[in-house]
Design an enzyme around this catalytic site. Structure first.
Site, PDB file in Angstrom:
ATOM      1  N   GLY A  93      42.766  38.247  34.739  1.00  0.00           N
ATOM      2  CA  GLY A  93      42.138  37.292  35.664  1.00  0.00           C
ATOM      3  C   GLY A  93      40.891  37.873  36.299  1.00  0.00           C
ATOM      4  N   ALA A  94      40.073  38.558  35.483  1.00  0.00           N
ATOM      5  CA  ALA A  94      38.933  39.325  36.009  1.00  0.00           C
ATOM      6  C   ALA A  94      37.703  38.462  36.258  1.00  0.00           C
ATOM      7  CB  ALA A  94      38.586  40.446  35.026  1.00  0.00           C
ATOM      8  N   TYR A 119      56.063  29.279  43.797  1.00  0.00           N
ATOM      9  CA  TYR A 119      55.015  30.311  43.882  1.00  0.00           C
ATOM     10  C   TYR A 119      55.561  31.545  44.628  1.00  0.00           C
ATOM     11  CZ  TYR A 119      50.746  32.774  45.230  1.00  0.00           C
ATOM     12  OH  TYR A 119      49.779  33.743  45.422  1.00  0.00           O
TER      13      TYR A 119
END
Ligand SMILES: NC(=O)c1ccc[n+]([C@@H]2O[C@H](COP(=O)([O-])OP(=O)(O)OC[C@H]3O[C@@H](n4cnc5c(N)ncnc54)[C@H](OP(=O)(O)O)[C@@H]3O)[C@@H](O)[C@H]2O)c1
Length: 329
Positions: free
Chosen positions: A23-24, A177
């Site tokens: 997730g860069a 979540y």
């Protein structure tokens, strides 16, 4: 322990190190990649969208013209794609010094992943559980490898799944979540214990960012079927981010500290030092009580192995098995 006000200027030289950041392309992952690249690491940006990753690389190069960056396709919502990513990384990089399990989604409406698991648990936990296991041979080649897994202060409200990962009838996307973020801290700590027991020198550390303004808060709105509700949700998140959140550059500091500070120990959990750990500079923080129930952790671990088909036995933990995938399902 961290001295006061540890920030990115205190990151040690990373020249010669190979870092993989999931997730860069956005938010915290982008800032983590920027600062690692600034200190000389070769950063592999593992992202699901190549165009977004290329834009993110350009933005890093605008600040660090000689940054060493590569793109690697990774979709955590598909275990086959995670396996393909790990195989490509293994072929390109015999040694990995740092793996940052950062990518995540939040409060998405109920959906199943390609493998039939609740989508938030699939992206935030199961994909990283498998990716980490598959990269152990490359991590074992590094003299002082670290795995950093991103949790959240919301982990205090989560419960460890004990009955599989498909989600429950009466599903709450908020609770789901929180469950994934409890899974992240439990994974990091249990992995640390298992690595130590197996005699591995690889360290596993957890971090959480507090509350930082990123794209995370807008993911659910982008999937909303109702344009009116989506607009309302976006507006309220924008307001909340403006009033309450710290900048993403600050939110990235606990993970950067966990990844690079020499005094960090395997099993540590790093978060911000300010009001209710919502903002501030990195410090050692406590894991939630719910992360400490040994029986629940053992069941959760066994179910994660079952779901991903990857067994963390001693050989795997020591990086002695290459791309070992035991199909347990
Ligand atoms: N921001 C906060 O206040 C906060 C608080 C606590 C914890 N966290 C945690 O911090 C981490 C980073 O979040 P962020 O705030 O930086 O959010 P963000 O800006 O939305 O970044 C999330 C990243 O994860 C990627 N991602 C999402 N689903 C993926 C998938 N299936 N496969 C591969 N990559 C995927 C996104 O890719 P796309 O750009 O392609 O969507 C994006 O690069 C998450 O684990 C989050 O839970 C954040």
């Amino acid at each position: 322990m961290p001295q006061a006000r540890w920030d990115h200027t205190r990151i040690p030289n990373q020249a010669g190190k190979l870092a993989v950041v999931t997730g860069a392309n956005s938010g915290l992952g982008w800032h983590i990649s920027l600062q690692l690249a600034r200190q000389g690491a070769h950063v592999v940006m593992a992202c699901r969208d190549k165009a977004r990753a290329m834009q993110a690389m350009d933005a890093i190069r605008a600040e660090v013209p000689d940054a060493r960056l590569s793109f690697q396709a990774l979709d955590l919502a598909s275990l086959d794609k995670v396996r393909a990513c790990a195989a490509a990384l293994a072929a390109a990089h015999p040694r990995v010094d740092l793996l940052v399990n950062n990518a995540g989604v939040m409060f998405l409406p109920y959906a199943l992943s390609a493998d039939g698991f609740e989508i938030q648990m699939a992206c935030n936990h199961l994909g990283h559980f498998l990716l980490t296991g598959l990269l152990l041979p490359q991590l074992a080649q590094a003299p002082a490898a670290r795995i950093v897994t991103m949790s959240s202060g919301f982990n205090h409200y989560g419960r460890l799944p004990q009955g599989g990962f498909k989600g429950q009838p009466g599903y709450s996307r908020h609770r789901a979540y929180c469950d994934t973020k409890l899974a992240n801290i439990v994974f990091a700590r249990a992995l640390s214990s298992r690595l130590a027991r197996a005699g591995s020198h690889i360290a596993s550390v957890a971090a959480h960012p507090g509350y930082a303004a990123t794209n995370l808060q807008f993911g659910a709105a982008n999937l909303s079927a109702s344009p009116w509700l989506a607009g309302l949700s976006r507006a309220s998140m924008r307001l909340s981010n403006a009033l309450l959140a710290q900048p993403a550059s600050m939110g990235a500091l606990p993970a950067l500290y966990a990844a690079t500070e020499p005094g960090v120990k395997s099993g540590d959990y790093i978060g911000p030092d300010g009001f209710q750990e919502s903002r501030g500079y990195p410090k050692l923080v406590d894991a939630p009580k719910r992360a400490r129930d040994a029986d629940q952790v053992a069941r959760f671990w066994a179910q994660s192995e079952q779901a991903t088909g990857f067994r963390y036995d001693d050989a795997a933990l020591n990086g002695e098995t290459d791309q070992r995938v035991v199909r347990l399902r």
